[in-house]
Write an enzyme that holds these catalytic residues in place. Structure first.
Site, PDB file in Angstrom:
ATOM      1  CG  ASP A   1     -13.399  -7.552   2.747  1.00 45.39           C
ATOM      2  OD1 ASP A   1     -13.221  -6.898   3.791  1.00 45.39           O
ATOM      3  OD2 ASP A   1     -13.818  -7.046   1.689  1.00 45.39           O
TER       4      ASP A   1
ATOM      5  CE  LYS B   1       2.411 -17.552  -2.926  1.00 47.74           C
ATOM      6  NZ  LYS B   1       1.632 -18.813  -3.015  1.00 47.74           N
TER       7      LYS B   1
ATOM      8  CE1 TYR C   1      -3.384  -2.783   0.650  1.00 50.11           C
ATOM      9  CE2 TYR C   1      -4.617  -0.804   1.180  1.00 50.11           C
ATOM     10  CZ  TYR C   1      -4.596  -2.140   0.854  1.00 50.11           C
ATOM     11  OH  TYR C   1      -5.776  -2.828   0.742  1.00 50.11           O
TER      12      TYR C   1
ATOM     13  CG  ASP D   1      -7.925  -5.114   1.719  1.00 51.06           C
ATOM     14  OD1 ASP D   1      -8.881  -4.672   2.390  1.00 51.06           O
ATOM     15  OD2 ASP D   1      -7.897  -5.108   0.477  1.00 51.06           O
TER      16      ASP D   1
ATOM     17  CG  ASP E   1      -1.329 -20.346  -1.533  1.00 50.29           C
ATOM     18  OD1 ASP E   1      -0.753 -20.332  -0.416  1.00 50.29           O
ATOM     19  OD2 ASP E   1      -0.830 -20.894  -2.538  1.00 50.29           O
TER      20      ASP E   1
END
Ligand code: IPM
Ligand code: MG
Length: 357
Positions: free
Chosen positions: A248, A188, A138, A244, A220
């Site tokens: 959700d 990751k 970001y 983020d 993942d």
């Protein structure tokens, strides 16, 4: 001494109506707190101001905490970030260094069958996503679109420094100590250098918390485990963009993204706690804005988090949380959760919570 003050930034879409509901609940338990409204996001852009106008910044500088609605509107899609409503959040997070984003995910008893997963998978679900909020892709530089030798290209940069990882890891381990003492760190590391650093630093911090269990998941796999065995998670700690996305995903396990609050905390101290920004994680939902049907739960619970972290007022925070819980236990629902039962509008649901305080 100056009166305790909250900067209220309703923003766009359903932001104003759910924030109004939260302010009513907040004022009902703490009449001494002054709430001053400021323009932010599209609501400010619409008036020819920037997404985060100087006046709003002054208001936030004075305040002990920010109660935030949501920002973002479809008409700004495609515009560069500085001209978008979301830029306000970006600046707020950066300027107040709100690095620790706490997103508690809980399934209220009675709402298990609202989940898209089988009720037995989500019964008793209670996890906390600790998202790093001021670093990663970001904020890393370079971050731009450009044309090189006639070809358009774009770059975002994922960047972390060890101290940024260390402080967010500490937030996660401390939170786990007050919960079920388990931290899952998500990265990751099979591909990303930032993730290899992340894992190394988290492991080093973990050694200071021998009473907390630590495990690591690739992002993942974490996305998959969240829908396979969600109730096994306690605290999930992860970098900005993974957080983020995963928050959700975790949120919708509860059946409605309209029920989940968040706290974004930084280093600044205020009289009775830490300065913070509190907001529903669900977004602006422009399709239902202004219709008095949005679920105010996330905003109301954000006000509870505000009392807990910025005012050290656990008693009133718990009072609000328990009122919301009893509202659901009594079978009351807003439309997205109602199924066969009649639904309450935003205001009606808010009044039901107020009656149960
Ligand atoms: C969130 C939102 C924001 C984010 C947007 C509105 C910039 O999705 O808080 O999760 O991506 O951080
Ligand atoms: Mg998001």
């Amino acid at each position: 001494m100056k009166a305790p003050e909250v900067a209220v930034l309703p923003g766009d879409g359903i932001g104003p109506e759910v924030t109004r509901a939260a302010v009513r609940v907040l004022r009902a338990v703490r009449g001494d707190i002054e709430c001053s409204e400021g323009l932010v996001g599209g609501a400010a852009l619409e008036r020819g101001l920037t997404a985060y106008p100087a006046e709003t910044r002054d208001l936030c500088d004075r305040a002990d905490a920010i109660l935030f609605g949501s920002v973002g509107l479809p008409q700004y899609d495609g515009k560069p970030l500085p001209e978008r409503p979301e830029f306000a959040l970006f600046l707020l997070r950066r300027d107040y260094e709100l690095y620790a984003n706490l997103r508690p995910v809980q399934v209220f008893p009675g709402l298990e069958d609202a989940s898209s997963l089988k009720p037995e998978l989500v019964r008793g679900l209670d996890l906390l996503v600790v998202r790093e909020l001021t670093g990663g892709i970001y904020f890393g530089q370079p971050k731009e679109q450009r044309t090189v030798e006639g070809v358009d290209e774009a770059v975002d940069t994922m960047f972390y420094r060890a101290p940024e990882i260390e402080r967010i890891a500490r937030v996660a381990f401390e939170a786990a100590r007050a919960r079920r003492r388990k931290v899952t760190s998500v990265d990751k590391q099979n591909i990303l250098e930032t993730s290899r650093l992340w894992r190394r630093v988290v492991d080093a911090v973990a050694r200071e918390y021998p009473d907390v269990r630590i495990d690591h998941l690739l992002v993942d796999n974490a996305a998959m485990q969240l829908v396979r065995r969600p109730s096994e998670f306690d605290v999930i700690v992860t970098e900005n963009m993974f957080g983020d996305i995963l928050s959700d995903e975790a949120a919708i396990l509860t059946g409605s993204i309209g029920t989940l609050p968040s706290a974004s905390l930084g280093t600044r101290r205020v009289a009775h706690g830490r300065f913070g920004l509190y907001e529903p994680i669900g977004g602006t939902a422009p399709d239902i804005a202004g219709k008095n049907v949005a679920n105010p739960t996330a905003a109301i619970l954000s006000a509870a988090l505000l009392l807990r972290y910025s005012f050290g007022d656990d008693a009133n925070a718990a009072c609000i949380e328990s009122a919301v819980e009893r509202t659901y236990a009594d079978g009351l629902r807003t439309s997205e959760l109602a199924r066969a039962t009649p639904a309450l509008p935003t205001q009606g649901f808010t009044e039901a919570v107020l009656e149960r305080l």
